[in-house]
Design an enzyme around this catalytic site. Sequence first.
Site, short mmCIF file in Angstrom:
data_model
loop_
_atom_site.label_atom_id
_atom_site.label_comp_id
_atom_site.label_asym_id
_atom_site.label_seq_id
_atom_site.Cartn_x
_atom_site.Cartn_y
_atom_site.Cartn_z
CG PHE A 281 -2.09 -1.07 1.22
CD1 PHE A 281 -3.33 -0.61 0.82
CD2 PHE A 281 -1.78 -2.40 1.51
CE1 PHE A 281 -4.26 -1.45 0.72
CE2 PHE A 281 -2.71 -3.22 1.38
CZ PHE A 281 -4.14 -2.82 1.07
NE ARG A 282 1.40 2.74 5.83
CZ ARG A 282 0.60 1.36 6.12
NH1 ARG A 282 0.86 0.57 5.62
NH2 ARG A 282 -0.26 1.69 6.97
CD GLN B 246 2.21 -3.97 10.29
OE1 GLN B 246 3.25 -4.36 9.50
NE2 GLN B 246 2.08 -2.83 10.93
CG ASP C 288 -2.48 -11.43 2.81
OD1 ASP C 288 -2.66 -12.36 3.56
OD2 ASP C 288 -1.61 -10.77 2.29
CG HIS D 125 -3.88 -3.20 10.15
ND1 HIS D 125 -2.58 -3.30 9.44
CD2 HIS D 125 -3.69 -2.66 11.37
CE1 HIS D 125 -1.87 -2.51 10.32
NE2 HIS D 125 -2.54 -2.23 11.60
CB SER E 173 6.54 -4.87 8.66
OG SER E 173 6.04 -3.56 9.30
CB ILE F 177 10.56 -12.21 2.00
CG1 ILE F 177 10.73 -10.57 2.80
CG2 ILE F 177 9.96 -12.91 3.36
CD1 ILE F 177 9.42 -9.85 3.21
#
Length: 253
Positions: free
Chosen positions: A40-41, A106, A109, A126, A200, A243
Amino acid sequence: MIATDLRGAVERLGDMIAEASVIVPFTGAGISTESGIPDFRSPGGLWSRNQPIPFEAFVARQDARDEAWRRRFAMQSTFGAARPSRGHRALASLYRAGKIPAVVTQNIDNLHQASGFAEHDVVELHGNTTYARCIGCGKRHELEWVKACWERTHHAPCCTSCDEPVKTATISFGQAMPEQQMHRAGDLAQSCDLFLAIGSSLVVWPAAGFPVLAKKCGAKLVIINNEPTDQDHLADLVIRYDIGEILGPFVGN
């Protein structure tokens, strides 16, 4: 300590996992990008194209509710096609092995559940976008029902029980954090001896406080993220590699 090569990072992480009795993973959007879900960010992320709709606006205005559901259904094929990444599957392997009691996430999904975690062992800070809830009485509504109403009326529906608005079971800006999940995440952070912050940015508070809490309570802290975070200086090991490549070797049968 910042890992300087991929192989060394995997070996050091493996040693820390082997030495740990209780591991608590804390996951963000980065663990799901391999699954095809954009974050998103970051630049080019979802919020760079569409600003998030605050909870207050969702409650107050029908047009905001309509837009929120339009966006959700526009993402349906992305969420529907997503499958657990190597990162998800590695954590699920450690969970089955008894190393991980629960995962704090967070993400919204449902991919930790799909990878093998029991629903009650996924602490969703969230919320979850794969179903909906009434903001009044809390009744659960399935997305299929919401979409049928949407297609019939071209408007976001209200609850069949109390006629209050129905929204995805996620936490929007301005909406209170889920008290039970926050309390459990805090308990987990205080009881582990290895805390893994994975994918994160560690900028969203109060959730970003859990790695700090774990470290203060004596746990070793590992941060796995492509970009630097404000908490790197606290970590015993910082890994800035993909990751999937880092956690892939820990995927069991």
